[in-house]
Design a protein around this motif. Structure first.
Motif, PDB file in Angstrom:
ATOM      1  N   PRO A 249      32.565   9.826  13.205  1.00  0.00           N
ATOM      2  CA  PRO A 249      33.885  10.301  12.806  1.00  0.00           C
ATOM      3  C   PRO A 249      34.553   9.274  11.900  1.00  0.00           C
ATOM      4  N   VAL A 250      35.332   9.719  10.961  1.00  0.00           N
ATOM      5  CA  VAL A 250      36.008   8.805  10.046  1.00  0.00           C
ATOM      6  C   VAL A 250      37.512   8.989  10.170  1.00  0.00           C
ATOM      7  N   ILE A 251      38.206   7.899  10.372  1.00  0.00           N
ATOM      8  CA  ILE A 251      39.659   7.927  10.445  1.00  0.00           C
ATOM      9  C   ILE A 251      40.221   7.334   9.164  1.00  0.00           C
ATOM     10  N   ILE A 252      41.090   8.048   8.500  1.00  0.00           N
ATOM     11  CA  ILE A 252      41.813   7.496   7.359  1.00  0.00           C
ATOM     12  C   ILE A 252      43.206   7.133   7.865  1.00  0.00           C
ATOM     13  N   PRO A 253      43.475   5.851   8.076  1.00  0.00           N
ATOM     14  CA  PRO A 253      44.742   5.478   8.704  1.00  0.00           C
ATOM     15  C   PRO A 253      45.936   5.718   7.795  1.00  0.00           C
ATOM     16  N   VAL A 254      47.089   5.937   8.405  1.00  0.00           N
ATOM     17  CA  VAL A 254      48.329   6.127   7.658  1.00  0.00           C
ATOM     18  C   VAL A 254      48.956   4.767   7.387  1.00  0.00           C
ATOM     19  N   ASP A 317      50.853  13.456  11.060  1.00  0.00           N
ATOM     20  CA  ASP A 317      51.599  14.608  10.558  1.00  0.00           C
ATOM     21  C   ASP A 317      51.845  15.638  11.663  1.00  0.00           C
ATOM     22  N   GLY A 318      52.108  15.112  12.859  1.00  0.00           N
ATOM     23  CA  GLY A 318      52.415  15.982  13.984  1.00  0.00           C
ATOM     24  C   GLY A 318      51.224  16.701  14.578  1.00  0.00           C
ATOM     25  N   LYS A 319      50.035  16.411  14.060  1.00  0.00           N
ATOM     26  CA  LYS A 319      48.830  17.062  14.565  1.00  0.00           C
ATOM     27  C   LYS A 319      47.928  16.046  15.255  1.00  0.00           C
ATOM     28  N   GLU A 320      47.239  16.507  16.288  1.00  0.00           N
ATOM     29  CA  GLU A 320      46.329  15.651  17.027  1.00  0.00           C
ATOM     30  C   GLU A 320      44.875  15.977  16.677  1.00  0.00           C
ATOM     31  N   THR A 321      44.086  14.942  16.458  1.00  0.00           N
ATOM     32  CA  THR A 321      42.646  15.094  16.279  1.00  0.00           C
ATOM     33  C   THR A 321      41.969  14.279  17.361  1.00  0.00           C
ATOM     34  N   SER A 322      41.127  14.929  18.159  1.00  0.00           N
ATOM     35  CA  SER A 322      40.536  14.289  19.323  1.00  0.00           C
ATOM     36  C   SER A 322      39.094  13.863  19.067  1.00  0.00           C
ATOM     37  N   PHE A 323      38.726  12.733  19.668  1.00  0.00           N
ATOM     38  CA  PHE A 323      37.362  12.231  19.666  1.00  0.00           C
ATOM     39  C   PHE A 323      36.908  12.148  21.124  1.00  0.00           C
ATOM     40  N   PRO A 324      36.202  13.158  21.638  1.00  0.00           N
ATOM     41  CA  PRO A 324      35.785  13.114  23.042  1.00  0.00           C
ATOM     42  C   PRO A 324      34.867  11.925  23.309  1.00  0.00           C
ATOM     43  N   LEU A 325      35.122  11.210  24.375  1.00  0.00           N
ATOM     44  CA  LEU A 325      34.295  10.062  24.764  1.00  0.00           C
ATOM     45  C   LEU A 325      33.261  10.540  25.770  1.00  0.00           C
ATOM     46  N   SER A 326      32.223  11.168  25.274  1.00  0.00           N
ATOM     47  CA  SER A 326      31.208  11.752  26.145  1.00  0.00           C
ATOM     48  C   SER A 326      30.019  10.825  26.357  1.00  0.00           C
ATOM     49  N   ASP A 328      28.318   6.664  26.534  1.00  0.00           N
ATOM     50  CA  ASP A 328      28.599   5.496  27.376  1.00  0.00           C
ATOM     51  C   ASP A 328      29.130   4.309  26.594  1.00  0.00           C
ATOM     52  N   ALA A 329      29.011   4.345  25.284  1.00  0.00           N
ATOM     53  CA  ALA A 329      29.509   3.236  24.471  1.00  0.00           C
ATOM     54  C   ALA A 329      29.858   3.750  23.085  1.00  0.00           C
ATOM     55  N   TYR A 330      30.960   3.256  22.541  1.00  0.00           N
ATOM     56  CA  TYR A 330      31.398   3.599  21.187  1.00  0.00           C
ATOM     57  C   TYR A 330      31.834   2.318  20.499  1.00  0.00           C
ATOM     58  N   THR A 331      31.485   2.193  19.234  1.00  0.00           N
ATOM     59  CA  THR A 331      31.971   1.059  18.460  1.00  0.00           C
ATOM     60  C   THR A 331      32.936   1.567  17.396  1.00  0.00           C
ATOM     61  N   LEU A 332      33.925   0.735  17.087  1.00  0.00           N
ATOM     62  CA  LEU A 332      34.954   1.077  16.111  1.00  0.00           C
ATOM     63  C   LEU A 332      35.025  -0.037  15.077  1.00  0.00           C
ATOM     64  N   ILE A 340      32.971   5.260  15.370  1.00  0.00           N
ATOM     65  CA  ILE A 340      34.244   5.694  14.792  1.00  0.00           C
ATOM     66  C   ILE A 340      34.567   4.728  13.658  1.00  0.00           C
ATOM     67  N   VAL A 341      34.523   5.238  12.449  1.00  0.00           N
ATOM     68  CA  VAL A 341      34.726   4.410  11.259  1.00  0.00           C
ATOM     69  C   VAL A 341      36.193   4.455  10.865  1.00  0.00           C
TER      70      VAL A 341
END
Length: 406
Positions: A249-254, A317-326, A328-332, A340-341
Motif C-alpha cells: 500500500p502507498v500512502i501519500i501524506p498530507v 479529506d474526511g475519508k478513512e482508508t484502512s489497512f487491515p493488519l492480517s 504477523d509483521a509489517y514494515t513502514l 506500507i510505503v
C-alpha cells in the motif's frame, strides 16, 4: 536387509538426506561411515527415532559429564561395574541413585538427538539406507517433528566465521516457501527467528532484512537466515526489478501544518493490498521437542495470547482508508520494499515495524532519522491500543481494534 539408497556424503548433506527420506515416509536405518566413525540413524515413517554412534564422546556417560549431571569419577566407577557385571550403564546409574528412572529416559532422548546433530557437520563419508530395519527393541525412541529437529541441529552450527562464503551477495532476496500458518502450528523458533521469518517476502534483500531485524552488524540475522534456509522454510532468489511494488500500500501524506485540527486537502487514492489468513487445524507437536530444542524456542501459537483483529486507518479529506493488519509483521518506510510505503522525505527508508505479539500489536522504531511517534511521544517500542495515533514524518495513522478474543 534391503539396501535401497547409497551415496557419498561429500555430495549430499545429512539434513537434505533426512528431508528426502521424510518426504517418502521411509522406515529403516540410515548407516553412515567414515574413516574413524560409524553412525546409524533409525527412521520410522520418515522421522528419526533412534541413533547410535561409535564416537566415545556421544555415549550416555560422556553426555552426563558434559551436562554436569555426573562427575568423571562416578562415571569411571559405573563403567567398571558395567565391564564386570554387564548391565547397561543407565541401569547402573539408576541403581546407584546418580539419576532417576525418569531422568534416564530424558537423557537417552537427548543423547539420540546429539548423535543426529553431530552428523549435520559431516563433509565426507558414505551412506546406505536399509528398508524396514527397526531400532533395537530396548531403545528409548525420540518423538519429534523433523523440521524442529533440523532447525535445532542447524541452529548449533555457527556459520558466522564464514558468512561471506554462505551469503556472497547480500543484494539477493529471500522468499518463504512454506505455508506460514502451518509453520506457526508445528515449528518451534526463538522470538528473533520468528521476527526474521515474517520479513521474508521475496522482495527484500538480505541486507534489508538485516536492517529491519535490527541487527547492527548483520551477523546474527544472517545466522538466523541460514537456519531458516537449511530447514527449507525459505530459499534465496533474485531480487525483483526496481519497480513500484504491486503488493505494498502507498500512502501519500498530507502537508503538516502543525495544527492537528486544520482542514486536510484531498489525498491521492491509496492502493491497498488485503491479505486474509486461512484457517488451519492445529497439528500436534511431538512431545519430545521441549527436551531437545533451545529453551528460547517456542511454538508461535503458544505465545500469541488473545486473537486481535485490527487495522491502521489513514484519514484524509474526511475519508478513512484502512489497512487491515492480517499478517504477523509489517514494515513502514519510504523504500518500495516496505509493506506500507510512505512517500515523505522525512520518513526513513525503513522507518518502523509493527509486530503481532502476545499483547496484540507492537510498534517498533527502526532507528529512524526523525523518529516514530505514538500519541505525540517519540518511542522506540510501544504496545498499540485502539484509538492510538501513529506518526511517521507527516503521515498520521490511527490504530483501531475491530475484535479481540480476550
Amino acid at each position: 536387509m534391503e539396501k535401497s539408497l547409497e551415496g557419498d556424503l561429500a555430495s549430499v548433506e545429512v539434513p537434505d538426506l533426512l528431508t528426502f527420506l521424510h518426504q517418502g515416509q521411509r522406515s529403516g536405518v540410515l548407516a553412515m561411515e567414515r574413516a574413524d566413525q560409524e553412525t546409524k540413524l533409525y527412521l520410522r515413517g520418515g522421522s528419526p527415532v533412534y541413533a547410535a554412534s561409535t564416537r566415545d564422546d556421544l555415549r550416555l556417560g560422556a553426555l552426563l559429564v558434559r551436562l554436569g549431571r555426573l562427575g568423571q569419577g562416578a562415571l569411571d566407577e559405573a563403567l567398571g561395574q558395567q565391564q564386570a557385571a554387564g548391565p547397561r550403564l543407565g541401569q547402573i546409574l539408576v541403581a546407584s541413585q546418580h539419576i532417576t528412572e525418569a531422568e534416564l529416559g530424558s537423557f537417552l532422548k537427548v543423547q539420540v538427538s546429539e548423535v543426529i546433530f553431530e552428523t549435520f557437520g559431516w563433509e565426507d563419508g558414505w551412506f546406505s539406507f536399509y528398508e524396514k530395519v527397526p531400532p533395537p527393541h530396548t531403545a528409548v525412541t525420540l518423538e519429534m517433528a523433523l523440521q524442529n529437529l533440523l532447525i535445532e541441529g542447524v541452529r548449533r552450527i555457527d556459520v558466522r566465521p564464514r558468512l561471506a562464503e554462505v551469503f556472497p551477495d547480500l543484494a539477493l532476496a529471500v522468499e518463504m516457501v512454506v505455508n506460514p500458518d502451518r509453520v506457526k502450528h508445528i515449528a518451534t523458533l526463538t522470538p528473533e527467528e520468528w521476527n526474521v521469518l515474517f520479513l521474508l517476502d521475496g522482495r527484500r534483500s538480505l541486507s534489508e532484512i538485516c536492517r529491519l531485524a535490527g541487527d547492527v552488524d548483520e551477523a546474527s540475522t544472517l545466522q538466523i537466515l541460514h537456519v531458516l534456509l537449511r530447514a527449507r522454510f525459505a530459499i534465496v532468489v533474485e531480487a525483483p526489478p526496481a519497480t513500484p511494488s504491486q503488493a505494498a500500500p502507498v500512502i501519500i501524506p498530507v502537508p503538516d501544518t502543525g495544527d492537528p485540527f486544520a482542514p486536510r486537502p484531498a489525498s491521492t487514492p491509496v492502493r491497498v493490498s488485503v491479505e486474509f489468513p486461512t484457517g488451519m487445524r492445529s497439528a500436534k507437536v511431538a512431545d519430545d521437542t521441549k527436551e531437545i530444542v533451545t529453551p528460547k524456542a517456542v511454538q508461535y501459537l503458544a505465545n500469541t495470547g488473545n486473537v486481535t483483529v485490527s487495522r491502521l486507518v489513514l484519514v484524509a479529506d474526511g475519508k478513512e482508508t484502512s489497512f487491515p493488519l492480517s499478517r504477523d509483521a509489517y514494515t513502514l518506510g519510504r523504500h518500495r520494499n516496505n509493506d506500507i510505503v510512505i512517500s515523505d522525505p522525512k520518513v526513513s527508508s525503513f522507518h518502523a515495524r509493527i509486530d503481532r505479539s502476545a499483547e496484540g500489536f507492537t510498534l517498533n522504531d527502526l532507528k529512524s532519522r526523525n523518529g516514530t511517534f505514538l500519541n505525540g511521544k517519540r518511542i522506540e517500542t510501544g504496545v498499540l491500543k485502539t484509538g492510538d495515533e501513529v506518526r511517521l514524518g507527516t503521515a498520521r495513522l490511527l490504530y483501531k481494534i475491530d475484535y479481540t478474543s480476550g
